[in-house]
Write a protein that holds these residues in place. Structure first.
Motif, PDB file in Angstrom:
ATOM      1  N   LEU A 295       0.859  -1.181   0.000  1.00  0.00           N
ATOM      2  CA  LEU A 295       0.000   0.000   0.000  1.00  0.00           C
ATOM      3  C   LEU A 295       0.892   1.227   0.000  1.00  0.00           C
ATOM      4  N   SER A 296       0.540   2.221  -0.813  1.00  0.00           N
ATOM      5  CA  SER A 296       1.343   3.441  -0.898  1.00  0.00           C
ATOM      6  C   SER A 296       0.427   4.628  -1.135  1.00  0.00           C
ATOM      7  N   ASN A 297       0.906   5.827  -0.800  1.00  0.00           N
ATOM      8  CA  ASN A 297       0.107   7.026  -1.039  1.00  0.00           C
ATOM      9  C   ASN A 297       0.993   8.176  -1.490  1.00  0.00           C
TER      10      ASN A 297
ATOM     11  N   ASP B 160       2.521   8.617  -9.032  1.00  0.00           N
ATOM     12  CA  ASP B 160       3.565   8.904  -8.053  1.00  0.00           C
ATOM     13  C   ASP B 160       3.491   7.933  -6.872  1.00  0.00           C
ATOM     14  N   ALA B 161       2.296   7.592  -6.450  1.00  0.00           N
ATOM     15  CA  ALA B 161       2.128   6.627  -5.363  1.00  0.00           C
ATOM     16  C   ALA B 161       2.665   5.262  -5.778  1.00  0.00           C
ATOM     17  N   THR B 162       2.434   4.870  -7.033  1.00  0.00           N
ATOM     18  CA  THR B 162       2.938   3.591  -7.545  1.00  0.00           C
ATOM     19  C   THR B 162       4.459   3.603  -7.605  1.00  0.00           C
TER      20      THR B 162
ATOM     21  N   ASN C  38      -3.698  -3.003  -8.158  1.00  0.00           N
ATOM     22  CA  ASN C  38      -4.864  -3.767  -7.728  1.00  0.00           C
ATOM     23  C   ASN C  38      -6.050  -2.855  -7.423  1.00  0.00           C
ATOM     24  N   GLU C  39      -5.773  -1.694  -6.842  1.00  0.00           N
ATOM     25  CA  GLU C  39      -6.848  -0.792  -6.427  1.00  0.00           C
ATOM     26  C   GLU C  39      -6.320   0.633  -6.324  1.00  0.00           C
ATOM     27  N   GLN C  40      -7.157   1.587  -6.668  1.00  0.00           N
ATOM     28  CA  GLN C  40      -6.835   2.997  -6.520  1.00  0.00           C
ATOM     29  C   GLN C  40      -7.942   3.654  -5.702  1.00  0.00           C
ATOM     30  N   SER C  41      -7.547   4.592  -4.847  1.00  0.00           N
ATOM     31  CA  SER C  41      -8.539   5.354  -4.103  1.00  0.00           C
ATOM     32  C   SER C  41      -7.939   6.714  -3.784  1.00  0.00           C
ATOM     33  N   ALA C  42      -8.756   7.591  -3.265  1.00  0.00           N
ATOM     34  CA  ALA C  42      -8.280   8.928  -2.916  1.00  0.00           C
ATOM     35  C   ALA C  42      -9.106   9.469  -1.761  1.00  0.00           C
ATOM     36  N   THR C  43      -8.507  10.400  -1.029  1.00  0.00           N
ATOM     37  CA  THR C  43      -9.252  11.120   0.004  1.00  0.00           C
ATOM     38  C   THR C  43      -9.502  12.537  -0.503  1.00  0.00           C
TER      39      THR C  43
ATOM     40  N   VAL D 264      -0.880  -2.118  -4.639  1.00  0.00           N
ATOM     41  CA  VAL D 264      -0.215  -2.746  -5.776  1.00  0.00           C
ATOM     42  C   VAL D 264       0.300  -4.136  -5.403  1.00  0.00           C
ATOM     43  N   LYS D 265       0.391  -4.993  -6.411  1.00  0.00           N
ATOM     44  CA  LYS D 265       1.009  -6.291  -6.259  1.00  0.00           C
ATOM     45  C   LYS D 265       2.335  -6.244  -7.014  1.00  0.00           C
ATOM     46  N   ILE D 266       3.400  -6.530  -6.317  1.00  0.00           N
ATOM     47  CA  ILE D 266       4.737  -6.488  -6.893  1.00  0.00           C
ATOM     48  C   ILE D 266       5.239  -7.918  -7.058  1.00  0.00           C
TER      49      ILE D 266
END
Length: 66
Positions: free
Chosen positions: A10-12, A19-21, A41-46, A59-61
């Motif tokens: 998980l990254s932000n 940029d998160a990826t 795998n999934e994207q979200s935002a606040t 992401v899956k690495i």
């Protein structure tokens, strides 16, 4: 024959999902060698005051085991 392993990270970022990826790969590559691919795998935002303030990715690495 190559043996591959997949980890989930998980990254932000306050800039973008891209940029998160990139941040996830950069951080993972410090302890994981032979990274071969990344799958978003999934994207979200606040959102704050009608504006995106934080982009998040799950992401899956995939990497090759020696």
């Amino acid at each position: 024959m190559a043996v591959l392993k997949v980890i989930e990270v998980l990254s932000n970022s306050d800039k973008s999902w891209e940029d998160a990826t990139k941040s996830a790969i950069k951080k993972a590559s410090k302890s994981v060698k032979n990274i071969r691919s990344v799958y978003i795998n999934e994207q979200s935002a606040t959102v704050t005051d009608g504006e995106i303030d934080n982009y998040r990715v799950n992401v899956k690495i995939t990497f090759e085991i020696d």
